[in-house]
Design a protein around this motif. Structure first.
Motif, mmCIF file in Angstrom:
data_model
loop_
_atom_site.group_PDB
_atom_site.id
_atom_site.type_symbol
_atom_site.label_atom_id
_atom_site.label_comp_id
_atom_site.label_asym_id
_atom_site.label_seq_id
_atom_site.Cartn_x
_atom_site.Cartn_y
_atom_site.Cartn_z
ATOM 1 N N GLY A 40 0.822 -1.208 0.000
ATOM 2 C CA GLY A 40 0.000 0.000 0.000
ATOM 3 C C GLY A 40 0.850 1.250 0.000
ATOM 4 O O GLY A 40 2.017 1.236 -0.385
ATOM 5 N N GLU A 41 0.283 2.326 0.466
ATOM 6 C CA GLU A 41 0.972 3.617 0.509
ATOM 7 C C GLU A 41 1.868 3.672 1.745
ATOM 8 O O GLU A 41 1.423 3.397 2.857
ATOM 9 C CB GLU A 41 -0.077 4.731 0.577
ATOM 10 N N ALA A 42 3.134 3.998 1.538
ATOM 11 C CA ALA A 42 4.086 4.071 2.658
ATOM 12 C C ALA A 42 5.297 4.880 2.224
ATOM 13 O O ALA A 42 5.491 5.150 1.046
ATOM 14 C CB ALA A 42 4.518 2.669 3.087
ATOM 15 N N THR A 43 6.122 5.223 3.201
ATOM 16 C CA THR A 43 7.401 5.860 2.908
ATOM 17 C C THR A 43 8.445 4.771 2.676
ATOM 18 O O THR A 43 8.244 3.599 3.014
ATOM 19 C CB THR A 43 7.877 6.736 4.078
ATOM 20 N N ASN A 44 9.585 5.174 2.140
ATOM 21 C CA ASN A 44 10.686 4.228 1.958
ATOM 22 C C ASN A 44 11.103 3.597 3.283
ATOM 23 O O ASN A 44 11.333 2.386 3.352
ATOM 24 C CB ASN A 44 11.898 4.933 1.328
ATOM 25 N N ASN A 45 11.199 4.399 4.337
ATOM 26 C CA ASN A 45 11.663 3.867 5.618
ATOM 27 C C ASN A 45 10.665 2.885 6.219
ATOM 28 O O ASN A 45 11.058 1.863 6.778
ATOM 29 C CB ASN A 45 11.967 5.002 6.592
ATOM 30 N N VAL A 46 9.382 3.178 6.093
ATOM 31 C CA VAL A 46 8.366 2.235 6.570
ATOM 32 C C VAL A 46 8.483 0.931 5.790
ATOM 33 O O VAL A 46 8.445 -0.163 6.365
ATOM 34 C CB VAL A 46 6.948 2.834 6.462
ATOM 35 N N ALA A 47 8.659 1.024 4.486
ATOM 36 C CA ALA A 47 8.797 -0.180 3.660
ATOM 37 C C ALA A 47 10.033 -0.975 4.074
ATOM 38 O O ALA A 47 9.989 -2.212 4.134
ATOM 39 C CB ALA A 47 8.862 0.191 2.185
ATOM 40 N N GLU A 48 11.130 -0.310 4.369
ATOM 41 C CA GLU A 48 12.335 -1.016 4.807
ATOM 42 C C GLU A 48 12.076 -1.787 6.100
ATOM 43 O O GLU A 48 12.486 -2.945 6.237
ATOM 44 C CB GLU A 48 13.495 -0.033 5.004
ATOM 45 N N TYR A 49 11.405 -1.160 7.061
ATOM 46 C CA TYR A 49 11.091 -1.851 8.307
ATOM 47 C C TYR A 49 10.117 -3.002 8.082
ATOM 48 O O TYR A 49 10.264 -4.073 8.666
ATOM 49 C CB TYR A 49 10.513 -0.883 9.346
ATOM 50 N N ARG A 50 9.114 -2.791 7.230
ATOM 51 C CA ARG A 50 8.148 -3.868 6.946
ATOM 52 C C ARG A 50 8.854 -5.057 6.296
ATOM 53 O O ARG A 50 8.539 -6.212 6.582
ATOM 54 C CB ARG A 50 7.021 -3.350 6.057
ATOM 55 N N ALA A 51 9.836 -4.797 5.434
ATOM 56 C CA ALA A 51 10.613 -5.880 4.825
ATOM 57 C C ALA A 51 11.416 -6.621 5.890
ATOM 58 O O ALA A 51 11.472 -7.860 5.887
ATOM 59 C CB ALA A 51 11.537 -5.323 3.745
#
Length: 133
Positions: A40-51
């Motif tokens: 979904g919609e997120a920032t790069n840093n949020v995506a890095e943590y989710r990964a």
């Protein structure tokens, strides 16, 4: 059992459509699992943590008691290793979840590498983002 987990997250726009990629390998380098997911919609840093969180979840499910996490986010690596504080309030729950998940392993490391050394996880992110377009 030690597993090596390559993780990456990215967003097209910041924030924007985001995705994560995870490659789990044995200590011998044999790939056990690949995952790519749009988040979904997120920032790069949020995506890095989710990964990172997905990678740790998959390593645990595959029976790891030791994990070596490789990513291309110096910020996330330094925050998780306690070298940087987590200043952004929205990032604190993700950081807390990551450190709690890491605590479930007997031994762990998290390190950042140049993007070229994390190419497979990066390619998974881009493939998931391309499917959104």
């Amino acid at each position: 059992m030690k597993l090596v987990v390559h993780v990456d997250g990215g967003a097209r726009g910041n924030p924007g459509p985001a995705a994560i990629g995870v490659v789990v390998a044995g200590a011998d380098g044999a790939v056990l699992e690949r995952r790519a997911e749009a988040i979904g919609e997120a920032t790069n840093n949020v995506a890095e943590y989710r990964a990172l969180l997905l990678g740790l979840e998959r390593a645990r499910a595959l029976g790891a008691d030791e994990v070596e996490v490789v990513n291309d986010s110096e910020l996330v690596a330094k925050q998780v290793n306690g070298e940087y504080r987590v200043k952004h309030a929205a990032m604190r729950p993700l950081h807390a979840a990551a450190t709690a998940a890491l605590g479930g392993f007997a031994r762990w490391t998290v390190r950042s590498v140049p993007r070229a050394q994390n190419a497979e996880a990066d390619a998974l992110v881009n493939a998931a983002l391309d499917r959104l377009a």
